[in-house]
Design a protein around this motif. Sequence first.
Motif, mmCIF file in Angstrom:
data_model
loop_
_atom_site.group_PDB
_atom_site.id
_atom_site.type_symbol
_atom_site.label_atom_id
_atom_site.label_comp_id
_atom_site.label_asym_id
_atom_site.label_seq_id
_atom_site.Cartn_x
_atom_site.Cartn_y
_atom_site.Cartn_z
ATOM 1 N N ASN A 188 0.825 -1.278 -0.081
ATOM 2 C CA ASN A 188 0.118 0.166 0.120
ATOM 3 C C ASN A 188 0.793 1.088 -0.178
ATOM 4 N N PRO A 189 0.603 2.409 -0.750
ATOM 5 C CA PRO A 189 1.360 3.543 -0.787
ATOM 6 C C PRO A 189 1.534 4.049 0.301
ATOM 7 N N ARG A 190 0.694 3.798 1.252
ATOM 8 C CA ARG A 190 0.734 4.523 2.538
ATOM 9 C C ARG A 190 1.432 3.901 3.790
ATOM 10 N N HIS A 191 2.143 2.730 3.260
ATOM 11 C CA HIS A 191 2.867 1.808 4.081
ATOM 12 C C HIS A 191 3.628 2.679 5.185
ATOM 13 N N LYS A 192 3.759 2.554 6.344
ATOM 14 C CA LYS A 192 4.451 3.325 7.579
ATOM 15 C C LYS A 192 4.216 4.664 7.575
ATOM 16 N N ASN A 193 3.004 5.176 6.944
ATOM 17 C CA ASN A 193 2.776 6.546 6.877
ATOM 18 C C ASN A 193 1.498 7.032 7.458
ATOM 19 N N ASP A 194 0.554 5.904 7.945
ATOM 20 C CA ASP A 194 -0.738 6.196 8.392
ATOM 21 C C ASP A 194 -1.200 5.819 9.990
ATOM 22 N N MET A 195 0.010 5.966 10.740
ATOM 23 C CA MET A 195 0.108 5.741 12.077
ATOM 24 C C MET A 195 -0.869 6.879 12.869
ATOM 25 N N ASP A 196 -0.720 8.019 12.431
ATOM 26 C CA ASP A 196 -1.655 9.226 12.953
ATOM 27 C C ASP A 196 -3.043 9.076 12.523
#
Length: 210
Positions: A188-196
């Motif tokens: 997924n393009p948002r891998h590791k960038n969706d924690m918030d």
Amino acid sequence: TSCTTTSKYSKGEMYSKMYQDIPTSILVMPPINTTTNIEAKNMLYSTLNHSIAEAGYYVVPPLVAMDVFNKEGVIHSELLINGSLKKFNEYFGADAALFTIIEKWGKLEATIITKVRYIIKSTTTDEIIFEKICTVQFNNTKIETGNFFEQLALAAVAFVDTALSSYFEPAEYANHIALGNLPAGKYNPRHKNDMDDKAVKYNVYKSVMD
């Protein structure tokens, strides 16, 4: 539709173990059916892969998985959910296994209701890294108008449709709510960038008017 599904927690807070484990591939286990609807298990199983793949995970192909399950005598997931899953890491190379428990799967007049518990366990640590309960109630209002004979005919069609396929829609809706909130996977393009991002509540109820 009704009901707010988001919680006050971020995905990073609610799914911290999943961000630590960082699974890439997920094995979908045969659902555990606690209802009297004997078709529920197969119907739910057929709807699960799409939501997981959309979230960015590799899903072990169901036909391959079922072939191995049958050869190994894996029919009842309830016998496995509390045991070691390390053998599934060896057999399939899966980092995690998804267990689903069907708690409700039925209809009352024009209302269809499904309640499913989703549990993802690591196949290396055997820890639960993700869990959700999702209840979806579909209220079909399409047979409320027209004269008596029209209503009777529509009701007969609706009954057959419900018996054969109408459970797929609420099941897929529940999957979308619960599994669609998974931390973004490797693909997924948002891998590791969706924690918030906001996490979905642990126990979600959704009522949908058709």
